[in-house]
Design a protein around this motif. Sequence first.
Motif, PDB file in Angstrom:
ATOM      1  N   GLY A   1      -0.564  14.283  15.806  1.00 43.28           N
ATOM      2  CA  GLY A   1       0.809  14.695  15.520  1.00 43.28           C
ATOM      3  C   GLY A   1       1.137  15.970  16.268  1.00 43.28           C
ATOM      4  O   GLY A   1       1.086  16.017  17.502  1.00 43.28           O
ATOM      5  N   LYS A   2       1.442  17.038  15.530  1.00 46.18           N
ATOM      6  CA  LYS A   2       1.743  18.330  16.136  1.00 46.18           C
ATOM      7  C   LYS A   2       0.548  19.271  16.091  1.00 46.18           C
ATOM      8  O   LYS A   2       0.703  20.489  16.254  1.00 46.18           O
ATOM      9  CB  LYS A   2       2.936  18.977  15.437  1.00 46.18           C
ATOM     10  CG  LYS A   2       4.259  18.271  15.686  1.00 46.18           C
ATOM     11  CD  LYS A   2       5.413  19.054  15.084  1.00 46.18           C
ATOM     12  CE  LYS A   2       6.746  18.385  15.394  1.00 46.18           C
ATOM     13  NZ  LYS A   2       7.889  19.155  14.841  1.00 46.18           N
ATOM     14  N   VAL A   3      -0.640  18.714  15.928  1.00 44.27           N
ATOM     15  CA  VAL A   3      -1.853  19.530  15.838  1.00 44.27           C
ATOM     16  C   VAL A   3      -2.789  19.177  16.982  1.00 44.27           C
ATOM     17  O   VAL A   3      -3.151  18.015  17.166  1.00 44.27           O
ATOM     18  CB  VAL A   3      -2.580  19.309  14.495  1.00 44.27           C
ATOM     19  CG1 VAL A   3      -3.812  20.196  14.414  1.00 44.27           C
ATOM     20  CG2 VAL A   3      -1.649  19.591  13.327  1.00 44.27           C
ATOM     21  N   LEU A   4      -3.166  20.188  17.771  1.00 44.81           N
ATOM     22  CA  LEU A   4      -4.214  20.031  18.763  1.00 44.81           C
ATOM     23  C   LEU A   4      -5.523  20.439  18.109  1.00 44.81           C
ATOM     24  O   LEU A   4      -5.690  21.604  17.719  1.00 44.81           O
ATOM     25  CB  LEU A   4      -3.942  20.903  19.994  1.00 44.81           C
ATOM     26  CG  LEU A   4      -5.100  21.018  20.991  1.00 44.81           C
ATOM     27  CD1 LEU A   4      -5.405  19.659  21.617  1.00 44.81           C
ATOM     28  CD2 LEU A   4      -4.822  22.061  22.048  1.00 44.81           C
ATOM     29  N   ARG A   5      -6.440  19.516  17.989  1.00 45.02           N
ATOM     30  CA  ARG A   5      -7.739  19.781  17.369  1.00 45.02           C
ATOM     31  C   ARG A   5      -8.773  19.910  18.477  1.00 45.02           C
ATOM     32  O   ARG A   5      -9.152  18.919  19.100  1.00 45.02           O
ATOM     33  CB  ARG A   5      -8.096  18.669  16.381  1.00 45.02           C
ATOM     34  CG  ARG A   5      -7.029  18.450  15.323  1.00 45.02           C
ATOM     35  CD  ARG A   5      -7.299  17.249  14.449  1.00 45.02           C
ATOM     36  NE  ARG A   5      -8.405  17.487  13.544  1.00 45.02           N
ATOM     37  CZ  ARG A   5      -8.879  16.569  12.698  1.00 45.02           C
ATOM     38  NH1 ARG A   5      -8.328  15.363  12.645  1.00 45.02           N
ATOM     39  NH2 ARG A   5      -9.878  16.858  11.895  1.00 45.02           N
ATOM     40  N   VAL A   6      -9.206  21.137  18.744  1.00 44.40           N
ATOM     41  CA  VAL A   6     -10.145  21.359  19.842  1.00 44.40           C
ATOM     42  C   VAL A   6     -11.519  20.814  19.460  1.00 44.40           C
ATOM     43  O   VAL A   6     -11.863  20.724  18.283  1.00 44.40           O
ATOM     44  CB  VAL A   6     -10.231  22.852  20.214  1.00 44.40           C
ATOM     45  CG1 VAL A   6      -8.868  23.363  20.651  1.00 44.40           C
ATOM     46  CG2 VAL A   6     -10.764  23.686  19.068  1.00 44.40           C
ATOM     47  N   GLU A   7     -12.313  20.464  20.470  1.00 43.31           N
ATOM     48  CA  GLU A   7     -13.605  19.828  20.237  1.00 43.31           C
ATOM     49  C   GLU A   7     -14.598  20.830  19.631  1.00 43.31           C
ATOM     50  O   GLU A   7     -14.785  21.928  20.151  1.00 43.31           O
ATOM     51  CB  GLU A   7     -14.145  19.287  21.565  1.00 43.31           C
ATOM     52  CG  GLU A   7     -15.136  18.147  21.396  1.00 43.31           C
ATOM     53  CD  GLU A   7     -16.525  18.636  21.053  1.00 43.31           C
ATOM     54  OE1 GLU A   7     -17.217  17.975  20.248  1.00 43.31           O
ATOM     55  OE2 GLU A   7     -16.929  19.699  21.579  1.00 43.31           O
ATOM     56  N   MET A   8     -15.221  20.429  18.550  1.00 45.76           N
ATOM     57  CA  MET A   8     -16.012  21.342  17.745  1.00 45.76           C
ATOM     58  C   MET A   8     -17.241  21.862  18.471  1.00 45.76           C
ATOM     59  O   MET A   8     -17.493  23.071  18.517  1.00 45.76           O
ATOM     60  CB  MET A   8     -16.443  20.685  16.428  1.00 45.76           C
ATOM     61  CG  MET A   8     -17.245  21.613  15.516  1.00 45.76           C
ATOM     62  SD  MET A   8     -17.645  20.879  13.928  1.00 45.76           S
ATOM     63  CE  MET A   8     -18.756  19.570  14.455  1.00 45.76           C
ATOM     64  N   ASN A   9     -18.058  21.007  19.058  1.00 41.88           N
ATOM     65  CA  ASN A   9     -19.316  21.442  19.662  1.00 41.88           C
ATOM     66  C   ASN A   9     -19.085  22.388  20.830  1.00 41.88           C
ATOM     67  O   ASN A   9     -19.789  23.395  20.982  1.00 41.88           O
ATOM     68  CB  ASN A   9     -20.130  20.229  20.104  1.00 41.88           C
ATOM     69  CG  ASN A   9     -20.610  19.393  18.928  1.00 41.88           C
ATOM     70  OD1 ASN A   9     -20.908  19.933  17.861  1.00 41.88           O
ATOM     71  ND2 ASN A   9     -20.686  18.077  19.114  1.00 41.88           N
ATOM     72  N   ALA A  10     -18.097  22.071  21.651  1.00 39.09           N
ATOM     73  CA  ALA A  10     -17.803  22.935  22.798  1.00 39.09           C
ATOM     74  C   ALA A  10     -17.283  24.288  22.342  1.00 39.09           C
ATOM     75  O   ALA A  10     -17.674  25.335  22.878  1.00 39.09           O
ATOM     76  CB  ALA A  10     -16.785  22.258  23.714  1.00 39.09           C
ATOM     77  N   PHE A  11     -16.427  24.292  21.321  1.00 40.36           N
ATOM     78  CA  PHE A  11     -15.854  25.557  20.866  1.00 40.36           C
ATOM     79  C   PHE A  11     -16.886  26.393  20.129  1.00 40.36           C
ATOM     80  O   PHE A  11     -16.844  27.624  20.182  1.00 40.36           O
ATOM     81  CB  PHE A  11     -14.639  25.310  19.978  1.00 40.36           C
ATOM     82  CG  PHE A  11     -13.785  26.524  19.765  1.00 40.36           C
ATOM     83  CD1 PHE A  11     -13.169  27.156  20.834  1.00 40.36           C
ATOM     84  CD2 PHE A  11     -13.595  27.054  18.503  1.00 40.36           C
ATOM     85  CE1 PHE A  11     -12.387  28.292  20.659  1.00 40.36           C
ATOM     86  CE2 PHE A  11     -12.813  28.181  18.307  1.00 40.36           C
ATOM     87  CZ  PHE A  11     -12.212  28.803  19.393  1.00 40.36           C
ATOM     88  N   ALA A  12     -17.828  25.745  19.443  1.00 40.07           N
ATOM     89  CA  ALA A  12     -18.876  26.480  18.737  1.00 40.07           C
ATOM     90  C   ALA A  12     -19.750  27.271  19.704  1.00 40.07           C
ATOM     91  O   ALA A  12     -20.332  28.301  19.337  1.00 40.07           O
ATOM     92  CB  ALA A  12     -19.728  25.518  17.921  1.00 40.07           C
ATOM     93  N   LYS A  13     -19.847  26.821  20.965  1.00 41.47           N
ATOM     94  CA  LYS A  13     -20.645  27.526  21.975  1.00 41.47           C
ATOM     95  C   LYS A  13     -19.893  28.689  22.599  1.00 41.47           C
ATOM     96  O   LYS A  13     -20.497  29.501  23.316  1.00 41.47           O
ATOM     97  CB  LYS A  13     -21.064  26.535  23.068  1.00 41.47           C
ATOM     98  CG  LYS A  13     -21.979  25.422  22.587  1.00 41.47           C
ATOM     99  CD  LYS A  13     -22.260  24.417  23.695  1.00 41.47           C
ATOM    100  CE  LYS A  13     -23.102  23.254  23.187  1.00 41.47           C
ATOM    101  NZ  LYS A  13     -23.307  22.215  24.237  1.00 41.47           N
ATOM    102  N   CYS A  14     -18.601  28.782  22.349  1.00 40.29           N
ATOM    103  CA  CYS A  14     -17.787  29.850  22.925  1.00 40.29           C
ATOM    104  C   CYS A  14     -18.119  31.173  22.237  1.00 40.29           C
ATOM    105  O   CYS A  14     -18.179  31.232  21.002  1.00 40.29           O
ATOM    106  CB  CYS A  14     -16.303  29.519  22.765  1.00 40.29           C
ATOM    107  SG  CYS A  14     -15.203  30.776  23.461  1.00 40.29           S
ATOM    108  N   PRO A  15     -18.328  32.251  22.988  1.00 37.09           N
ATOM    109  CA  PRO A  15     -18.596  33.552  22.342  1.00 37.09           C
ATOM    110  C   PRO A  15     -17.410  34.010  21.497  1.00 37.09           C
ATOM    111  O   PRO A  15     -16.266  33.674  21.776  1.00 37.09           O
ATOM    112  CB  PRO A  15     -18.812  34.497  23.532  1.00 37.09           C
ATOM    113  CG  PRO A  15     -19.153  33.605  24.685  1.00 37.09           C
ATOM    114  CD  PRO A  15     -18.409  32.326  24.450  1.00 37.09           C
ATOM    115  N   SER A  16     -17.712  34.787  20.468  1.00 36.00           N
ATOM    116  CA  SER A  16     -16.691  35.337  19.590  1.00 36.00           C
ATOM    117  C   SER A  16     -16.401  36.775  20.009  1.00 36.00           C
ATOM    118  O   SER A  16     -17.314  37.595  20.105  1.00 36.00           O
ATOM    119  CB  SER A  16     -17.167  35.298  18.131  1.00 36.00           C
ATOM    120  OG  SER A  16     -16.239  35.918  17.273  1.00 36.00           O
ATOM    121  N   ASP A  17     -15.119  37.083  20.276  1.00 35.40           N
ATOM    122  CA  ASP A  17     -14.759  38.438  20.667  1.00 35.40           C
ATOM    123  C   ASP A  17     -13.261  38.639  20.474  1.00 35.40           C
ATOM    124  O   ASP A  17     -12.491  37.674  20.425  1.00 35.40           O
ATOM    125  CB  ASP A  17     -15.128  38.711  22.125  1.00 35.40           C
ATOM    126  CG  ASP A  17     -15.473  40.180  22.380  1.00 35.40           C
ATOM    127  OD1 ASP A  17     -15.138  41.021  21.518  1.00 35.40           O
ATOM    128  OD2 ASP A  17     -16.067  40.475  23.432  1.00 35.40           O
TER     129      ASP A  17
END
Length: 493
Positions: free
Chosen positions: A243-259
Amino acid sequence: MTSRVKAPLILPVVLAGGSGTRLWPMSREGHPKQMIGLLDDRSLLENSVTRLDCIATALANRGLLVCAEEHRFLVADQLKTSSRDWQMIAEPVSRNTAPALTLAALQAQSDGSDPVLVVTPADHAIADVPAFERAIAVAARLAQAGRIVTLGVVPDRAECGYGYIEIGEPIATESASGACALQRFVEKPERDVAAAFVEGKRHWWNSGIFVMRASVWLCAVDALRADIAQGCKAAFEQGSVDGKVLRVEMNAFAKCPSDSIDYAIMERLDQIGLSAAVVPLNAGWSDVGSWDAVWSALPKDESGNVTRGDVLLENASGTYVHSEGRLVACVGVNDLIVVETADAVLVADKRHAQDVKAVVTQLKDRGYSEAKHHRKVHRPWGYYESIEQGPRFQVKRIVVMPGAALSLQLHYHRSEHWIIVNGTARVTRGAETFLLAENESTYVPFGVKHRLENVGRVPLEMIEVQCGSYLGEDDIVRFDDHYGRDCNADTEG
């Protein structure tokens, strides 16, 4: 003949992923501060999105909002107060503000445009909206020319709970209107340093509001934090649209650094020669980040007290008292914070309001559910509220909105007794499907697939009694869900 400068094309971006631990017990992980009416009857999120409705030259009346996956249904309901067409970007895990803004910039450019992003937190308060709009207009013109711009608040007091921006020389252009070069960011200072900042008039509070072209932000992230850029791009490209929600891929985003935006990019812009500017914001801004900030932002009585709910004060001063239900009486107290909810009470010295987050850390370490949820827990189909629990039993009040349905599920360790208080329910129990009306009941044994649906025109209200050896939320096997939730998720309903 003088040519007119084309007005920048603006796309509002709201970052709504905060947890608000310093505002416990009102703010919980599952229902954070931006979803709560801390200052008035509307939530901070509702106020944040509606104040963006009048931003001039906005892109096709669109907006982007980044939030946690678990909050997307709550957010969607609150976005109804805005006249703008909002698209959500749902994060499966929290990765702080720099990745959140990077996802928004990727989405902003996905149609081939390069709008100016007006990036605001969802949990701040602004009293003077026209003044906010004027500051945004100045910042957008500077951003259109290639700068990354932040809004700074000229301090009226020494504040240790805010970060600061050191300003440089004024920007000498016709459209700058009070803007200065950005010299550096300063972390939350000690009180004597904060007092010196106010006296020196070269340091402004960091509002956390940023304005830049999408392409400029993405170039900065590529140059300074390629790991964040790559992680976000992979998660974005592998995501799906619901719908109006983009759900980013979980495994790839979990590897992204937090800052954060500040640490990852803003404090390092000089390394790539990118100019940054600060525009003054004189609009009654507050980050509403702690209970003393809530006290500061609200009208007070002649003794400096602020009360909400059923509260009695006798010989009290400088005190904030918030009651969600029970009568709270305070006698002979000064500079206290008292917050009462259905399942917790906070009493704190106002000078130690920043330390409330340490209580939340203790709650998490000890496994207390009060760190994450209120007794009333919102779900896409409605909500449930815990009434009573003890060894081998739990009682809940469940409310299902018209046309909504819980998932098809079963439990291995508990049975459930359902009593309809109001409305009409369609019950699936094993191979059976039948209707239940007010004052009727049924029983669901453990191990049997079941579903509850509201087929009426009014909210369906039900009392559920759970009995069994284990009553945790993770005793659920979900087979089908109308709301696209993970069938392996350990969430009720």
